[in-house]
Scaffold this motif. Structure first.
Motif, PDB file in Angstrom:
ATOM      1  N   ALA A 104     -10.807  49.842 -58.511  1.00 48.34           N
ATOM      2  CA  ALA A 104     -10.449  49.012 -57.364  1.00 48.34           C
ATOM      3  C   ALA A 104     -11.689  48.587 -56.588  1.00 48.34           C
ATOM      4  N   ILE A 105     -12.597  49.501 -56.349  1.00 49.50           N
ATOM      5  CA  ILE A 105     -13.814  49.169 -55.599  1.00 49.50           C
ATOM      6  C   ILE A 105     -14.645  48.142 -56.356  1.00 49.50           C
ATOM      7  N   GLY A 106     -14.790  48.325 -57.647  1.00 49.35           N
ATOM      8  CA  GLY A 106     -15.540  47.350 -58.444  1.00 49.35           C
ATOM      9  C   GLY A 106     -14.940  45.955 -58.360  1.00 49.35           C
ATOM     10  N   THR A 107     -13.633  45.888 -58.388  1.00 50.73           N
ATOM     11  CA  THR A 107     -12.935  44.605 -58.305  1.00 50.73           C
ATOM     12  C   THR A 107     -13.164  43.940 -56.955  1.00 50.73           C
ATOM     13  N   VAL A 108     -13.057  44.708 -55.892  1.00 54.25           N
ATOM     14  CA  VAL A 108     -13.213  44.166 -54.544  1.00 54.25           C
ATOM     15  C   VAL A 108     -14.656  43.760 -54.270  1.00 54.25           C
ATOM     16  N   VAL A 109     -15.612  44.583 -54.625  1.00 58.37           N
ATOM     17  CA  VAL A 109     -17.025  44.310 -54.337  1.00 58.37           C
ATOM     18  C   VAL A 109     -17.509  43.045 -55.038  1.00 58.37           C
ATOM     19  N   ALA A 110     -17.000  42.795 -56.232  1.00 60.28           N
ATOM     20  CA  ALA A 110     -17.423  41.605 -56.973  1.00 60.28           C
ATOM     21  C   ALA A 110     -17.181  40.333 -56.174  1.00 60.28           C
ATOM     22  N   CYS A 111     -16.108  40.288 -55.433  1.00 61.42           N
ATOM     23  CA  CYS A 111     -15.774  39.103 -54.625  1.00 61.42           C
ATOM     24  C   CYS A 111     -16.449  39.115 -53.257  1.00 61.42           C
ATOM     25  N   ASN A 112     -16.665  40.284 -52.703  1.00 63.65           N
ATOM     26  CA  ASN A 112     -17.151  40.380 -51.321  1.00 63.65           C
ATOM     27  C   ASN A 112     -18.570  39.878 -51.103  1.00 63.65           C
ATOM     28  N   PHE A 113     -19.446  40.015 -52.076  1.00 64.90           N
ATOM     29  CA  PHE A 113     -20.830  39.585 -51.864  1.00 64.90           C
ATOM     30  C   PHE A 113     -20.904  38.088 -51.604  1.00 64.90           C
ATOM     31  N   VAL A 114     -20.208  37.313 -52.410  1.00 59.65           N
ATOM     32  CA  VAL A 114     -20.217  35.864 -52.229  1.00 59.65           C
ATOM     33  C   VAL A 114     -19.611  35.500 -50.878  1.00 59.65           C
ATOM     34  N   GLY A 115     -18.490  36.124 -50.537  1.00 58.02           N
ATOM     35  CA  GLY A 115     -17.853  35.856 -49.251  1.00 58.02           C
ATOM     36  C   GLY A 115     -18.742  36.221 -48.084  1.00 58.02           C
ATOM     37  N   ALA A 116     -19.387  37.370 -48.159  1.00 59.64           N
ATOM     38  CA  ALA A 116     -20.256  37.833 -47.071  1.00 59.64           C
ATOM     39  C   ALA A 116     -21.456  36.917 -46.881  1.00 59.64           C
ATOM     40  N   GLN A 117     -22.027  36.433 -47.966  1.00 61.30           N
ATOM     41  CA  GLN A 117     -23.157  35.512 -47.841  1.00 61.30           C
ATOM     42  C   GLN A 117     -22.760  34.281 -47.035  1.00 61.30           C
ATOM     43  N   ARG A 118     -21.589  33.757 -47.309  1.00 60.58           N
ATOM     44  CA  ARG A 118     -21.130  32.557 -46.605  1.00 60.58           C
ATOM     45  C   ARG A 118     -20.784  32.865 -45.150  1.00 60.58           C
ATOM     46  N   ILE A 119     -20.202  34.006 -44.906  1.00 62.53           N
ATOM     47  CA  ILE A 119     -19.741  34.376 -43.562  1.00 62.53           C
ATOM     48  C   ILE A 119     -20.899  34.587 -42.603  1.00 62.53           C
ATOM     49  N   PHE A 120     -21.946  35.246 -43.057  1.00 59.09           N
ATOM     50  CA  PHE A 120     -23.019  35.620 -42.148  1.00 59.09           C
ATOM     51  C   PHE A 120     -24.101  34.560 -41.989  1.00 59.09           C
ATOM     52  N   ARG A 121     -23.940  33.441 -42.612  1.00 60.62           N
ATOM     53  CA  ARG A 121     -24.867  32.339 -42.352  1.00 60.62           C
ATOM     54  C   ARG A 121     -24.532  31.741 -41.005  1.00 60.62           C
ATOM     55  N   ALA A 122     -25.518  31.611 -40.157  1.00 57.83           N
ATOM     56  CA  ALA A 122     -25.305  30.962 -38.852  1.00 57.83           C
ATOM     57  C   ALA A 122     -25.066  29.480 -39.087  1.00 57.83           C
ATOM     58  N   ARG A 123     -24.180  28.920 -38.311  1.00 55.16           N
ATOM     59  CA  ARG A 123     -23.987  27.479 -38.388  1.00 55.16           C
ATOM     60  C   ARG A 123     -25.268  26.807 -37.942  1.00 55.16           C
ATOM     61  N   ARG A 124     -25.648  25.809 -38.661  1.00 60.31           N
ATOM     62  CA  ARG A 124     -26.856  25.078 -38.295  1.00 60.31           C
ATOM     63  C   ARG A 124     -26.496  24.017 -37.267  1.00 60.31           C
ATOM     64  N   THR A 125     -27.187  24.068 -36.171  1.00 62.94           N
ATOM     65  CA  THR A 125     -27.000  23.050 -35.143  1.00 62.94           C
ATOM     66  C   THR A 125     -28.347  22.408 -34.868  1.00 62.94           C
ATOM     67  N   PHE A 126     -28.305  21.204 -34.429  1.00 60.40           N
ATOM     68  CA  PHE A 126     -29.544  20.492 -34.172  1.00 60.40           C
ATOM     69  C   PHE A 126     -29.657  20.206 -32.679  1.00 60.40           C
ATOM     70  N   SER A 127     -30.768  20.645 -32.110  1.00 64.13           N
ATOM     71  CA  SER A 127     -31.023  20.444 -30.698  1.00 64.13           C
ATOM     72  C   SER A 127     -32.436  19.870 -30.552  1.00 64.13           C
ATOM     73  N   HIS A 128     -32.514  18.731 -29.926  1.00 69.98           N
ATOM     74  CA  HIS A 128     -33.813  18.092 -29.714  1.00 69.98           C
ATOM     75  C   HIS A 128     -34.546  17.877 -31.030  1.00 69.98           C
ATOM     76  N   GLY A 129     -33.784  17.565 -32.086  1.00 67.61           N
ATOM     77  CA  GLY A 129     -34.407  17.266 -33.361  1.00 67.61           C
ATOM     78  C   GLY A 129     -34.858  18.485 -34.142  1.00 67.61           C
ATOM     79  N   LYS A 130     -34.572  19.692 -33.653  1.00 66.00           N
ATOM     80  CA  LYS A 130     -35.005  20.889 -34.364  1.00 66.00           C
ATOM     81  C   LYS A 130     -33.801  21.639 -34.878  1.00 66.00           C
ATOM     82  N   ASP A 131     -33.956  22.237 -36.044  1.00 68.06           N
ATOM     83  CA  ASP A 131     -32.913  23.067 -36.630  1.00 68.06           C
ATOM     84  C   ASP A 131     -32.949  24.412 -35.908  1.00 68.06           C
ATOM     85  N   THR A 132     -31.820  24.827 -35.298  1.00 69.18           N
ATOM     86  CA  THR A 132     -31.800  26.041 -34.496  1.00 69.18           C
ATOM     87  C   THR A 132     -31.041  27.181 -35.165  1.00 69.18           C
ATOM     88  N   ALA A 133     -30.891  27.112 -36.474  1.00 65.98           N
ATOM     89  CA  ALA A 133     -30.175  28.204 -37.144  1.00 65.98           C
ATOM     90  C   ALA A 133     -31.056  29.387 -37.102  1.00 65.98           C
TER      91      ALA A 133
END
Length: 133
Positions: A104-133
């Motif tokens: 069960a753990i092997g099955t769950v972990v296989a999916c979680n890494f990809v999901g976690a990478q996407r989740i913990f990326r800060a949204r990129r916003t642009f302020s005064h022409g600079k990337d503030t991520a």
């Protein structure tokens, strides 16, 4: 292996050790039924993993309002997968709960890494022409 993947694996290993300790304690010491014990231990480890992945694995600056709901969603899906695998292995096939939990753990972990990478990326916003991520 990149650094984030190595840290993800270490957090996962720590979470697995905590998880198996909780599961064994609940089942063998407290005499809980296996399925509720498995789900309860899983949910407790989710909190540990969120904090460690956010701070250490991904060094995330994503706001909790963005990262936490996604992490909870991925974790709930993982909990459901965990519960189904446990029910199939323990209840239907009569296998040892600790052996089934490894699958069960092997099955769950296989999916979680990809999901976690996407989740913990800060949204990129642009302020005064600079990337503030």
């Amino acid at each position: 292996m990149n650094a984030a993947l190595a840290r993800f694996a270490l957090v996962g290993l720590a979470g697995s050790l905590v998880y198996f300790t909780l599961l064994w304690s609940m089942v063998d010491l407290l005499h809980w039924p296996v399925i509720p014990a498995s789900c309860s231990a899983f949910l407790l480890v989710v909190a540990e993993n969120y904090l460690l992945h956010r701070a250490w694995t991904f060094h995330s600056t994503a706001p909790h309002s963005q990262a936490l709901p996604g992490f909870v969603l991925v974790s709930v899906a993982g909990c459901c997968v965990n519960g189904v695998v446990m029910a199939l292995g323990v209840e239907w096939l009569g296998l040892n709960y600790l052996a089934v939990q490894l699958v069960a753990i092997g099955t769950v972990v296989a999916c979680n890494f990809v999901g976690a990478q996407r989740i913990f990326r800060a949204r990129r916003t642009f302020s005064h022409g600079k990337d503030t991520a």
